[in-house]
Enzyme design. Sequence first.
Site, PDB file in Angstrom:
ATOM      1  N   HIS A  41       0.827  -1.248  -0.070  1.00  0.00           N
ATOM      2  CA  HIS A  41       0.012   0.126  -0.016  1.00  0.00           C
ATOM      3  C   HIS A  41       0.878   1.191  -0.021  1.00  0.00           C
ATOM      4  CE1 HIS A  41      -3.610  -2.324   0.509  1.00  0.00           C
ATOM      5  NE2 HIS A  41      -3.438  -2.652   1.748  1.00  0.00           N
ATOM      6  N   ASP A  53      -2.750 -10.969  -2.063  1.00  0.00           N
ATOM      7  CA  ASP A  53      -3.292 -10.083  -0.777  1.00  0.00           C
ATOM      8  C   ASP A  53      -4.918 -10.049  -0.900  1.00  0.00           C
ATOM      9  OD1 ASP A  53      -2.220  -8.508   1.885  1.00  0.00           O
ATOM     10  OD2 ASP A  53      -3.924  -7.507   1.181  1.00  0.00           O
ATOM     11  N   HIS A  99      -6.423  -7.332  -0.323  1.00  0.00           N
ATOM     12  CA  HIS A  99      -6.864  -5.820  -0.683  1.00  0.00           C
ATOM     13  C   HIS A  99      -5.976  -5.495  -1.714  1.00  0.00           C
ATOM     14  CE1 HIS A  99      -7.455  -6.609   3.801  1.00  0.00           C
ATOM     15  NE2 HIS A  99      -8.716  -6.063   3.420  1.00  0.00           N
ATOM     16  N   ASP A 136      -4.190 -12.738   4.153  1.00  0.00           N
ATOM     17  CA  ASP A 136      -5.284 -12.432   4.912  1.00  0.00           C
ATOM     18  C   ASP A 136      -6.812 -12.515   4.146  1.00  0.00           C
ATOM     19  OD1 ASP A 136      -4.402 -10.559   2.883  1.00  0.00           O
ATOM     20  OD2 ASP A 136      -4.626  -8.658   4.082  1.00  0.00           O
ATOM     21  N   TYR A 144      -2.953 -11.790   9.444  1.00  0.00           N
ATOM     22  CA  TYR A 144      -3.064 -11.231  10.864  1.00  0.00           C
ATOM     23  C   TYR A 144      -3.560 -12.426  12.076  1.00  0.00           C
ATOM     24  CZ  TYR A 144      -2.458  -7.400   7.476  1.00  0.00           C
ATOM     25  OH  TYR A 144      -1.868  -6.419   6.661  1.00  0.00           O
TER      26      TYR A 144
END
Length: 357
Positions: free
Chosen positions: A172, A208, A210, A298, A337
């Site tokens: 990000h 990922d 996102h 995640d 996470y």
Amino acid sequence: MNQYRMPVVWSPATRGHDPQHEVWVGVATSGTEVPARVDTILTAVTEAGHPVHEAAPQPDDVLARVHDPGLVTFLAEAHERWSQGPYAELVGQRRVVPYFFPTPAMSAGLPLRPAAAVHAEAGRFAYDTMTLVGDGTWEAARAAVDCALAAADLVLGGERASYALCRPPGHHATPAGYGGSCYLNNAAVAAEALRAGGHDRVAVLDVDAHHGNGTAAIFYDRADVLYGSVHVDPGAGWFPHFVGYADETGAGAGVGATRNVPLPEGAGDDLWLEAVGGLADWATAQGCSALVVSLGVDAAADDPESPLEVTAEGYRAAGVALGGTGLPAVVVQEGGYHLPTLGGLVTAYLGGHGETR
């Protein structure tokens, strides 16, 4: 069937970043990108038999090709500037948190100057309030870059694949901004290192949960580094909210070198793996000679950030698909996470990527 034991690169300095908490919709919530992620993954890959290497400090030349020097300088100095201010005494805050963002809506075309106060200047580089800078953040983020560079060196030296246990994650982080628990873009650094090492065209494939808006932005107008991502649909209200849609395909020389595959919430293994396989086929069809895999786990069902409900077997199959391209690959850790399952998800992917028949 033989099993390739992928070399792992890590650094103890990556434990040093402790976000403590995040600020979400004005409320301090417990941080999820915690130091224990490093040891959880390290234990799992060691037990799975992957050889482990400690990253040595690397020069800044590749990092300087990825990020604006203003961002790098700010991150290196931000906590010291904060600690010299009144924040701990006045409000009990020992980590850098922006409160003011000089967006186009704020400036409305007026010329902008650097802010004198670090709590305002932070908003020039940070784009959310969740990504705090503490006393060990810079050292950890810079060590994560070292891991990515060392892993790229292993591949350039002849390894078929390597895994960079990067923490904090990086996809990000944009050319001049940080957010989404990311400070420096490890995957982009690995891609630049592969390019510098002789690969004319590299693909960064991001699994990922996102969209990796930072990696997409860094390479959006370039044809030599492709960016492909499968992620939860930002149109359903997921980070990064404003970007990550299927019609974003690149600009200028990079038109056609970006591919986004947004998926609905709860997509599960079948839809997700179809998208992963499609990205693998796209990278090979575009003539890429090396891969960087942004391995966020995640998207798994137990993850607190998970919207996609991918299983451990799904991650193993993704490893098979991307390893099956036959392209040398640097696998870079992004999100993931849920500590009880984190190590198993990572080793599932690495095991799949390392399968040979």
